[in-house]
Scaffold this motif. Structure first.
Motif, PDB file in Angstrom:
ATOM      1  N   UNK B 129      55.155  41.889  36.926  1.00 38.15           N
ATOM      2  CA  UNK B 129      53.838  42.288  36.448  1.00 38.15           C
ATOM      3  C   UNK B 129      52.917  41.059  36.161  1.00 38.15           C
ATOM      4  N   UNK B 130      53.437  39.987  35.970  1.00 34.29           N
ATOM      5  CA  UNK B 130      52.709  38.768  36.012  1.00 34.29           C
ATOM      6  C   UNK B 130      52.446  38.409  37.364  1.00 34.29           C
ATOM      7  N   UNK B 131      53.338  38.535  38.273  1.00 32.82           N
ATOM      8  CA  UNK B 131      52.964  38.227  39.624  1.00 32.82           C
ATOM      9  C   UNK B 131      51.863  39.335  40.110  1.00 32.82           C
ATOM     10  N   UNK B 132      51.890  40.319  39.894  1.00 35.66           N
ATOM     11  CA  UNK B 132      50.960  41.244  40.141  1.00 35.66           C
ATOM     12  C   UNK B 132      49.252  40.803  39.772  1.00 35.66           C
ATOM     13  N   UNK B 133      49.411  40.336  38.275  1.00 33.52           N
ATOM     14  CA  UNK B 133      48.153  39.826  37.834  1.00 33.52           C
ATOM     15  C   UNK B 133      47.741  38.422  38.477  1.00 33.52           C
ATOM     16  N   UNK B 134      48.722  37.627  38.940  1.00 32.88           N
ATOM     17  CA  UNK B 134      48.160  36.680  39.839  1.00 32.88           C
ATOM     18  C   UNK B 134      47.842  36.880  40.987  1.00 32.88           C
ATOM     19  N   UNK B 135      48.229  37.868  41.568  1.00 32.76           N
ATOM     20  CA  UNK B 135      48.327  38.166  43.115  1.00 32.76           C
ATOM     21  C   UNK B 135      46.549  38.015  43.829  1.00 32.76           C
ATOM     22  N   UNK B 136      45.648  38.243  42.950  1.00 29.53           N
ATOM     23  CA  UNK B 136      44.363  38.138  43.480  1.00 29.53           C
ATOM     24  C   UNK B 136      44.098  36.647  43.928  1.00 29.53           C
ATOM     25  N   UNK B 137      44.830  35.874  43.138  1.00 26.37           N
ATOM     26  CA  UNK B 137      44.645  34.286  43.721  1.00 26.37           C
ATOM     27  C   UNK B 137      45.287  33.827  44.846  1.00 26.37           C
ATOM     28  N   UNK B 138      46.235  34.767  45.457  1.00 26.79           N
ATOM     29  CA  UNK B 138      46.819  34.536  46.643  1.00 26.79           C
ATOM     30  C   UNK B 138      46.232  34.889  47.876  1.00 26.79           C
ATOM     31  N   UNK B 139      45.010  35.776  47.717  1.00 27.29           N
ATOM     32  CA  UNK B 139      44.340  36.254  48.770  1.00 27.29           C
ATOM     33  C   UNK B 139      43.133  35.470  48.646  1.00 27.29           C
ATOM     34  N   UNK B 140      42.688  35.085  50.073  1.00 27.71           N
ATOM     35  CA  UNK B 140      41.625  34.355  50.412  1.00 27.71           C
ATOM     36  C   UNK B 140      40.177  34.934  49.582  1.00 27.71           C
ATOM     37  N   UNK B 141      39.544  34.100  49.209  1.00 23.87           N
ATOM     38  CA  UNK B 141      38.304  34.596  48.652  1.00 23.87           C
ATOM     39  C   UNK B 141      37.410  35.764  49.770  1.00 23.87           C
ATOM     40  N   UNK B 142      37.426  35.237  50.980  1.00 27.64           N
ATOM     41  CA  UNK B 142      36.753  35.960  51.999  1.00 27.64           C
ATOM     42  C   UNK B 142      37.456  37.481  51.819  1.00 27.64           C
ATOM     43  N   UNK B 143      38.596  37.443  52.280  1.00 23.02           N
ATOM     44  CA  UNK B 143      39.204  38.844  52.346  1.00 23.02           C
ATOM     45  C   UNK B 143      39.157  39.566  50.959  1.00 23.02           C
ATOM     46  N   UNK B 144      39.224  38.853  50.004  1.00 25.27           N
ATOM     47  CA  UNK B 144      39.312  39.688  48.670  1.00 25.27           C
ATOM     48  C   UNK B 144      37.628  40.250  48.750  1.00 25.27           C
ATOM     49  N   UNK B 145      36.744  39.408  49.097  1.00 21.68           N
ATOM     50  CA  UNK B 145      35.223  40.327  48.877  1.00 21.68           C
ATOM     51  C   UNK B 145      35.249  41.169  50.088  1.00 21.68           C
ATOM     52  N   UNK B 146      35.600  40.880  51.111  1.00 15.98           N
ATOM     53  CA  UNK B 146      35.553  41.936  52.085  1.00 15.98           C
ATOM     54  C   UNK B 146      36.233  43.105  51.712  1.00 15.98           C
ATOM     55  N   UNK B 147      37.315  43.100  50.981  1.00 15.62           N
ATOM     56  CA  UNK B 147      37.888  44.129  50.547  1.00 15.62           C
ATOM     57  C   UNK B 147      36.910  45.104  49.372  1.00 15.62           C
ATOM     58  N   UNK B 148      35.959  44.253  48.815  1.00 10.28           N
ATOM     59  CA  UNK B 148      35.276  44.977  47.827  1.00 10.28           C
ATOM     60  C   UNK B 148      34.231  45.720  48.626  1.00 10.28           C
ATOM     61  N   UNK B 149      33.600  45.343  49.545  1.00 11.84           N
ATOM     62  CA  UNK B 149      32.576  45.778  50.107  1.00 11.84           C
ATOM     63  C   UNK B 149      32.710  47.504  50.366  1.00 11.84           C
ATOM     64  N   UNK B 150      33.462  47.845  51.166  1.00 14.45           N
ATOM     65  CA  UNK B 150      33.624  49.266  51.361  1.00 14.45           C
ATOM     66  C   UNK B 150      33.881  49.958  49.962  1.00 14.45           C
ATOM     67  N   UNK B 151      34.524  49.438  49.076  1.00 15.12           N
ATOM     68  CA  UNK B 151      34.755  50.132  47.518  1.00 15.12           C
ATOM     69  C   UNK B 151      33.543  50.262  46.922  1.00 15.12           C
ATOM     70  N   UNK B 152      32.696  49.162  47.014  1.00 14.16           N
ATOM     71  CA  UNK B 152      31.271  49.370  46.108  1.00 14.16           C
ATOM     72  C   UNK B 152      30.113  49.781  46.830  1.00 14.16           C
ATOM     73  N   UNK B 153      30.241  50.207  48.078  1.00 14.90           N
ATOM     74  CA  UNK B 153      29.254  50.533  49.048  1.00 14.90           C
ATOM     75  C   UNK B 153      28.531  51.857  48.494  1.00 14.90           C
ATOM     76  N   UNK B 154      27.493  52.049  49.126  1.00 16.77           N
ATOM     77  CA  UNK B 154      26.863  53.454  49.016  1.00 16.77           C
ATOM     78  C   UNK B 154      27.864  54.536  49.128  1.00 16.77           C
ATOM     79  N   UNK B 155      28.374  54.635  50.216  1.00 21.00           N
ATOM     80  CA  UNK B 155      29.598  55.534  50.259  1.00 21.00           C
ATOM     81  C   UNK B 155      30.853  55.260  50.085  1.00 21.00           C
TER      82      UNK B 155
END
Lengths: 362, 307
Positions: B129-155
């Protein structure tokens, strides 16, 4: 009237039974100690009374009321922990006042009771300090004041002196006992220290593997243990495997002989007749180190060779190997002559200075 | 609340000044010289790679802008005056703070229960579980943000869910604006807050909580009067890390802000990369750094006072 009553209380974790069908009662104002080695279920029992753990079976009554399903913060118990568990960010006075605050008692009424409680544990002058500015013994006295200031139905103590040194422990034993008696509060005390249990308690429950082995007054626990476990856990005991050969006058005394050397016979005075011995019964003969003497002055005798002598101030503890190859311990008052190491001698004891115990495997 | 505790501390024994760690004061042997010698490479490296650029940056902020990409070596405070007197620039600084405080608050509120759970659980899966909490740090900021775009978009998924639950009538703008930056940054820095809180909560003796409950405290009272005050050092530590990372973050505001969110980092980038006003860009950077240092000092002082 019983203040705290446990009826067939059990607690299992997964497949491990921590407490196994424990029934006991503590009368109002009485001091009961749960005594046993670590893992015997004494702390689990206490935590179930406090409400931190739910029994998997059985019922717990406080003041006649079934509290088994009552949550811990409504049980009205006062608990003292081994780690003191004082609130580190609050002053001593605020710590003691906490339980009152939770009961809606504030202002002058609370202040008076806090002062009284701190006076009882002689810490009035420390009221404004933070816990970390106090010594371990002082912290535990604050914890005691914090637990009794709410006048709980029952005071629960979980090895409260476990992390203190011997001298301080003895002082606090006396203080806890006197506070408990002064306030007439019902108390349940958990310890693995048999000396503490014997010196403080009205009654002691010796526990092993989740069960109560014996529940008795301290002196009876010591002089009449019900089995070899209790005999060895509470004080030291010399045990000899014997067989009953004759029983006299309505279980008042009997004659036994060693199962290893049939010509070695001993007499035993039976003080209480709660167990009827019959000829042919195989059992254990036990006597305390201080009831054995060097030499053949008493009726029961066995040959032995001195193995080691340790000095304890008032007494010397003599370890011997008896004629059957077993081990014996005798306490001899300092100043009395002692045979040299390796020398052969005889050990004797009186019929009323020993007891019979059932064999563990029977 | 802790102030009240400090109040009565003019005692002869141990004041809060010596940080309350009485036991550790006995070992005062001087550290062997060789540790000093061994740290020399690191110290020199830092001086070269960190100290020197900051010195140059500070120097730039004190020079005059002399056309695109150039500075004139005349020492002046004009850049600072310009920044601190113009409401437009001050607004950017304020927005940066607002972003920082919003992210800190979100991390504290959402992270606290997780931290408490991780600190107290005895589950065998705790490490996982601690690993899962830390997991976002293991992903590049660019990839993480790209992941948010479709989630947060109008559709995107979030709007779909909001519409489904009837919480909104029409899709909400969640990306390419301030909200998107807050969400993305909170996600990125959440692990720091959780780990800081977890370590501090772990050190709170569970028997202290039991003592409170035993004395009649409800779960609510136990939390607000015992657990929360004792976890303030963790909150301060988490605040320190989360706030400083947030106000200096660039990738997330740039990607999820859609060039519309002007905070210090994106503004500095504009000045340096597009306007080519190195002097003013440096000024903004120094101001941001000064603010971050000031907040650090305050937070460290606070947590030291609490021992």
């Amino acid at each position: 009237m019983s203040e705290v009553r446990l009826e067939h209380v059990s607690r299992t974790y997964d497949r491990v039974t921590a407490v196994d069908d424990v029934s006991l009662t503590v009368a109002e104002g009485q001091f009961l100690t749960l005594l046993g080695p670590s893992g015997c279920g004494k702390t689990t029992t206490l935590r179930m009374i406090a409400g931190f753990l739910q029994p998997t079976a059985g019922t717990i009554y406080i003041k006649g009321e079934d509290v088994t399903r009552v949550s811990a913060n409504r049980r009205d118990t006062g608990m003292v922990f081994q780690t003191y568990a004082l609130f580190p960010h609050m002053s001593v006075a605020a710590n003691v006042a906490f339980g009152l605050k939770m009961r809606g008692i504030r202002g002058e009424a609370a202040a008076v009771r806090v002062r009284d409680a701190l006076r009882v544990v002689q810490l009035e002058s420390m009221a404004d300090r933070l816990p970390r500015q106090l010594s371990g013994g002082q912290q535990q006295r604050v914890a005691l004041a914090r637990a009794v200031v709410i006048r709980p139905q029952v005071l629960l103590m979980d090895e409260p002196l476990g992390s203190l040194d011997l001298k301080l422990r003895q002082e606090l034993q006396i203080q806890i006992r006197s506070v408990q008696q002064e306030l007439g509060i019902t108390a349940i005390y958990v310890t693995h220290d048999q000396g503490e249990a014997l010196s403080m308690s009205d009654r002691v429950a010796v526990m092993r593997n989740g069960r109560v082995e014996q529940l008795d007054q301290p002196d009876r626990l010591y002089s009449r243990p019900v089995n070899a476990f209790v005999a060895n856990f509470v004080g030291r005991t010399n045990l000899l495997a014997v067989e009953v050969i004759e029983v006299f006058a309505a279980q008042s005394s009997c004659k036994v002989r060693s199962t290893d050397a049939p010509d070695l016979a001993f007499s035993v005075a039976i003080a209480d007749a709660d167990r009827a011995w019959r000829p042919g019964d195989r059992c254990l003969l036990g006597f305390r180190p201080e009831n054995g003497v060097l030499g053949s002055t008493a009726e029961n005798r066995i040959g032995a060779r001195v193995r080691d002598v340790r000095y304890f101030g008032a007494t010397r503890s003599v370890a011997l190997t008896n004629a059957l190859g077993g081990s014996l311990d005798i306490d001899v008052p300092s100043g009395n002559p002692i045979p040299a190491r390796g020398e052969s001698t005889e050990i004797s004891w009186r019929p009323n200075g020993c007891f019979l115990l059932p064999r563990e495997d029977s | 609340m802790a102030q009240a505790g400090v109040k009565g501390s003019e005692l002869p024994i141990r004041g809060p000044a010596d940080s309350g760690q009485g036991a550790s004061t006995e070992r005062s042997e001087p550290l062997p010289i060789r540790w000093g010698v061994l740290s020399l490479p690191a110290v020199l490296g830092l001086l070269f790679a960190f100290g020197l650029p900051i010195a140059l940056l500070t120097a730039n902020s004190l020079f005059r802008h002399a056309g695109p990409g150039r500075v004139a070596p005349t020492v002046t405070l004009d850049n600072y005056v310009a920044f601190l007197t113009d409401p437009f620039f001050l607004r950017i600084l304020l927005d940066t703070f607002v972003l920082g405080f919003m992210v800190v608050s979100i991390c504290a509120i959402l992270g606290y229960p997780v931290a408490y759970f991780l600190a107290r659980t005895r589950s065998r899966c705790r490490g996982m579980m601690i690993f899962l909490v830390v997991a976002p740090l293991l992903v590049s900021a660019v990839i993480r943000n790209l992941g948010w775009v479709p989630l947060l978009g109008t559709n995107g998924f979030v709007n779909w869910l909001l519409l489904l639950l009837g919480l909104v009538d029409r899709p909400v703008a969640l990306v390419n604006n301030f909200v998107g930056v807050v969400i993305g940054t909170s996600h990125a820095v959440m692990p720091f807050m959780i780990l800081m809180l977890m370590t501090v909560i772990q050190r709170i003796n569970p028997e202290i909580e039991e003592a409170a409950v035993n004395l009649g405290a409800s779960q609510w009272q136990n939390f607000w009067q015992i657990v929360f005050p004792l976890s303030i050092p963790g909150l301060l530590g988490g605040y320190l890390i989360v706030f400083t990372i947030t106000i200096s973050s660039f990738t997330t505001p740039a990607m999820l802000g859609g060039n519309r969110v002007l905070i210090m980092s994106t503004f500095i980038s504009q000045q340096v990369r597009f306007v080519l006003n190195y002097a003013f860009g440096a000024t903004c950077a120094v101001i941001l750094m000064a603010v971050a240092i000031a907040l650090t000092v305050v937070a460290v002082r606070q947590s030291e006072r609490r021992g």
